[in-house]
Motif scaffolding. Structure first.
Motif, PDB file in Angstrom:
ATOM      1  N   ARG A  65     -26.501   3.313  93.069  1.00  0.00           N
ATOM      2  CA  ARG A  65     -26.952   4.285  94.274  1.00  0.00           C
ATOM      3  C   ARG A  65     -28.469   4.895  93.447  1.00  0.00           C
ATOM      4  O   ARG A  65     -29.542   5.037  93.716  1.00  0.00           O
ATOM      5  CB  ARG A  65     -26.067   5.629  95.122  1.00  0.00           C
ATOM      6  CG  ARG A  65     -27.194   6.073  95.735  1.00  0.00           C
ATOM      7  CD  ARG A  65     -26.205   7.034  97.236  1.00  0.00           C
ATOM      8  NE  ARG A  65     -25.258   8.026  96.298  1.00  0.00           N
ATOM      9  CZ  ARG A  65     -24.380   7.623  95.281  1.00  0.00           C
ATOM     10  NH1 ARG A  65     -23.776   7.079  95.421  1.00  0.00           N
ATOM     11  NH2 ARG A  65     -24.283   9.185  94.927  1.00  0.00           N
ATOM     12  N   LEU A  66     -27.766   5.779  91.765  1.00  0.00           N
ATOM     13  CA  LEU A  66     -28.979   6.067  91.588  1.00  0.00           C
ATOM     14  C   LEU A  66     -30.530   4.920  90.975  1.00  0.00           C
ATOM     15  O   LEU A  66     -31.567   5.191  91.177  1.00  0.00           O
ATOM     16  CB  LEU A  66     -29.436   6.659  90.725  1.00  0.00           C
ATOM     17  CG  LEU A  66     -28.252   7.998  91.024  1.00  0.00           C
ATOM     18  CD1 LEU A  66     -27.981   8.821  89.176  1.00  0.00           C
ATOM     19  CD2 LEU A  66     -28.690   9.054  92.211  1.00  0.00           C
TER      20      LEU A  66
ATOM     21  N   GLY B 252     -39.780   3.386  96.238  1.00  0.00           N
ATOM     22  CA  GLY B 252     -39.055   4.973  97.351  1.00  0.00           C
ATOM     23  C   GLY B 252     -38.927   5.462  98.676  1.00  0.00           C
ATOM     24  O   GLY B 252     -39.426   6.215  98.341  1.00  0.00           O
ATOM     25  N   GLY B 253     -39.216   4.323  99.237  1.00  0.00           N
ATOM     26  CA  GLY B 253     -38.240   4.946 100.901  1.00  0.00           C
ATOM     27  C   GLY B 253     -36.918   4.633 100.290  1.00  0.00           C
ATOM     28  O   GLY B 253     -36.159   5.670 101.591  1.00  0.00           O
ATOM     29  N   ALA B 254     -36.221   4.702  99.748  1.00  0.00           N
ATOM     30  CA  ALA B 254     -34.596   4.404  99.969  1.00  0.00           C
ATOM     31  C   ALA B 254     -34.378   5.639 100.110  1.00  0.00           C
ATOM     32  O   ALA B 254     -33.259   5.869 100.548  1.00  0.00           O
ATOM     33  CB  ALA B 254     -34.315   4.132  98.069  1.00  0.00           C
ATOM     34  N   TYR B 255     -34.744   6.854  99.611  1.00  0.00           N
ATOM     35  CA  TYR B 255     -33.885   8.473 100.240  1.00  0.00           C
ATOM     36  C   TYR B 255     -33.382   8.453 101.467  1.00  0.00           C
ATOM     37  O   TYR B 255     -32.704   8.904 102.288  1.00  0.00           O
ATOM     38  CB  TYR B 255     -34.982   9.503  99.486  1.00  0.00           C
ATOM     39  CG  TYR B 255     -35.962   9.769 100.360  1.00  0.00           C
ATOM     40  CD1 TYR B 255     -36.098  10.266 101.270  1.00  0.00           C
ATOM     41  CD2 TYR B 255     -37.015   8.949  99.194  1.00  0.00           C
ATOM     42  CE1 TYR B 255     -37.098  10.477 102.068  1.00  0.00           C
ATOM     43  CE2 TYR B 255     -38.434   8.711 100.242  1.00  0.00           C
ATOM     44  CZ  TYR B 255     -38.403  10.106 101.443  1.00  0.00           C
ATOM     45  OH  TYR B 255     -39.687   9.744 101.944  1.00  0.00           O
ATOM     46  N   ARG B 256     -35.214   7.201 102.776  1.00  0.00           N
ATOM     47  CA  ARG B 256     -34.253   7.851 103.834  1.00  0.00           C
ATOM     48  C   ARG B 256     -33.033   7.013 104.429  1.00  0.00           C
ATOM     49  O   ARG B 256     -32.585   7.523 105.391  1.00  0.00           O
ATOM     50  CB  ARG B 256     -35.485   7.037 104.520  1.00  0.00           C
ATOM     51  CG  ARG B 256     -36.973   8.164 104.494  1.00  0.00           C
ATOM     52  CD  ARG B 256     -38.182   6.642 104.397  1.00  0.00           C
ATOM     53  NE  ARG B 256     -39.625   8.051 104.508  1.00  0.00           N
ATOM     54  CZ  ARG B 256     -40.805   7.210 104.622  1.00  0.00           C
ATOM     55  NH1 ARG B 256     -41.017   5.730 104.678  1.00  0.00           N
ATOM     56  NH2 ARG B 256     -41.638   7.830 104.520  1.00  0.00           N
ATOM     57  N   LYS B 257     -32.866   5.667 103.250  1.00  0.00           N
ATOM     58  CA  LYS B 257     -30.863   5.485 103.949  1.00  0.00           C
ATOM     59  C   LYS B 257     -30.231   5.884 103.358  1.00  0.00           C
ATOM     60  O   LYS B 257     -29.082   5.920 103.922  1.00  0.00           O
ATOM     61  CB  LYS B 257     -31.986   3.738 103.909  1.00  0.00           C
ATOM     62  CG  LYS B 257     -32.477   2.853 104.025  1.00  0.00           C
ATOM     63  CD  LYS B 257     -32.607   1.656 103.834  1.00  0.00           C
ATOM     64  CE  LYS B 257     -33.680   0.819 104.564  1.00  0.00           C
ATOM     65  NZ  LYS B 257     -34.213  -0.415 104.330  1.00  0.00           N
TER      66      LYS B 257
ATOM     67  N   HIS C 218     -31.044  14.911 101.257  1.00  0.00           N
ATOM     68  CA  HIS C 218     -32.295  14.819 101.993  1.00  0.00           C
ATOM     69  C   HIS C 218     -31.982  14.594 103.016  1.00  0.00           C
ATOM     70  O   HIS C 218     -31.205  14.270 104.004  1.00  0.00           O
ATOM     71  CB  HIS C 218     -32.395  13.445 101.647  1.00  0.00           C
ATOM     72  CG  HIS C 218     -33.843  13.353 102.257  1.00  0.00           C
ATOM     73  ND1 HIS C 218     -35.176  14.118 102.346  1.00  0.00           N
ATOM     74  CD2 HIS C 218     -34.411  12.570 103.435  1.00  0.00           C
ATOM     75  CE1 HIS C 218     -36.327  13.646 103.491  1.00  0.00           C
ATOM     76  NE2 HIS C 218     -35.314  12.302 103.776  1.00  0.00           N
ATOM     77  N   ASP C 219     -32.762  16.135 103.438  1.00  0.00           N
ATOM     78  CA  ASP C 219     -32.168  17.055 104.932  1.00  0.00           C
ATOM     79  C   ASP C 219     -33.519  16.167 105.919  1.00  0.00           C
ATOM     80  O   ASP C 219     -34.697  16.845 105.705  1.00  0.00           O
ATOM     81  CB  ASP C 219     -32.829  18.623 104.314  1.00  0.00           C
ATOM     82  CG  ASP C 219     -32.260  18.672 105.806  1.00  0.00           C
ATOM     83  OD1 ASP C 219     -32.104  17.911 107.297  1.00  0.00           O
ATOM     84  OD2 ASP C 219     -32.349  20.507 106.275  1.00  0.00           O
TER      85      ASP C 219
END
Length: 260
Positions: free
Chosen positions: A17-18, A25-30, A103-104
């Motif tokens: 996951r890390l 760069g956009g993986a945090y959104r998913k 991530h909120d």
């Protein structure tokens, strides 16, 4: 006390996951979490009491009392060999410690506070620089119009140098969403008749910083109550958007201080 696990397999689900978070760069959104690499970002996160879910330390870091103390702030710690840490690193010279934080994405914009609006900025370095400028100059909210570089991407995080944790950051907005701010919006323009140093700026306000090549889009420019020029006696055609933001936000902060 943290739960401590020693990991030697690159196939560990947490490490997989890390890797996605560090490489996309956009993986945090998913995935709903963010990867922070390096003790500077880790310390900034802890200073602002940002919620940490996981710490990852190299074996060398785990043997360092200072870094181990940082890791103890997380409910879970993974201790990994240095070569394994490199597989989740986004740096040419990998750090020794990193955090995964929540991530909120559910925040809503706050009305009536000093704000910076990013209109489709593409360069991560510019975005991170503006976040640092905003935090330093007392602009506590940054709003990104859809098409702007991902605010929590590893590159923007590194350029922001910890500023993220002192800001309210909201992404994916449309120009019409900014009507809820209830603030005068100000943009720079090479065609503006009024120069920055000649004006009494509204306070609070929202500064709009436009795309590196195209500037502020028409729909957003129409919402700006004020456009200003930045004097350039050296004769250059334009300034880098990060530099322009620094000048504008400083002038706003300076006028606020003078009028206190």
């Amino acid at each position: 006390m943290s739960q401590v696990l020693h990991i030697t397999s690159r196939d560990n689900p947490a490490l997989q996951r890390l890797r996605k978070l560090s490489q996309d760069g956009g993986a945090y959104r998913k995935l709903g979490s963010i990867w922070l690499e390096g003790d500077h970002l880790v310390r900034a996160c802890l200073q602002r009491k940002y919620p940490v879910s996981l710490a990852v330390l190299t074996e060398a870091a785990a043997a360092d009392p200072v870094l181990r103390l940082l890791g103890d702030a997380a409910p879970r710690q993974l201790i990994v060999p240095t070569d394994l840490f490199k597989t989740i690193s986004g740096l040419e010279s990998p750090a020794q410690i990193g955090f995964e934080v929540v991530h909120d994405a559910g925040q809503s914009l706050t009305r009536g506070v000093n704000t910076v609006v990013l209109d489709r900025l593409q360069d991560a370095g510019n975005v991170g620089t503006i976040l640092r400028n905003a935090a330093a100059m007392g602009f506590h909210q940054v709003l990104a119009i859809k098409g702007t570089a991902a605010l929590w991407s590893p590159k923007v995080l590194r350029a922001g140098m910890g500023a993220h944790f002192g800001l309210r950051l909201i992404e994916g907005l449309a120009p019409a969403d900014l009507d809820a701010l209830g603030l005068p919006m100000v943009a720079t323009s090479s065609y503006a008749k009024q120069q920055l140093h000649q004006l009494v700026l509204p306070s609070p306000c929202a500064w709009v910083m436009g795309h590196e090549g195209q500037g502020v889009q028409p729909d957003l420019m129409q919402r700006c109550q004020l456009t200003v020029g930045i004097p350039q006696p050296g004769g250059e055609e334009s300034l880098n958007v990060g530099s322009a933001a620094a000048i504008c936000l400083y002038e706003s902060a300076r006028q606020r201080l003078v009028n206190q």
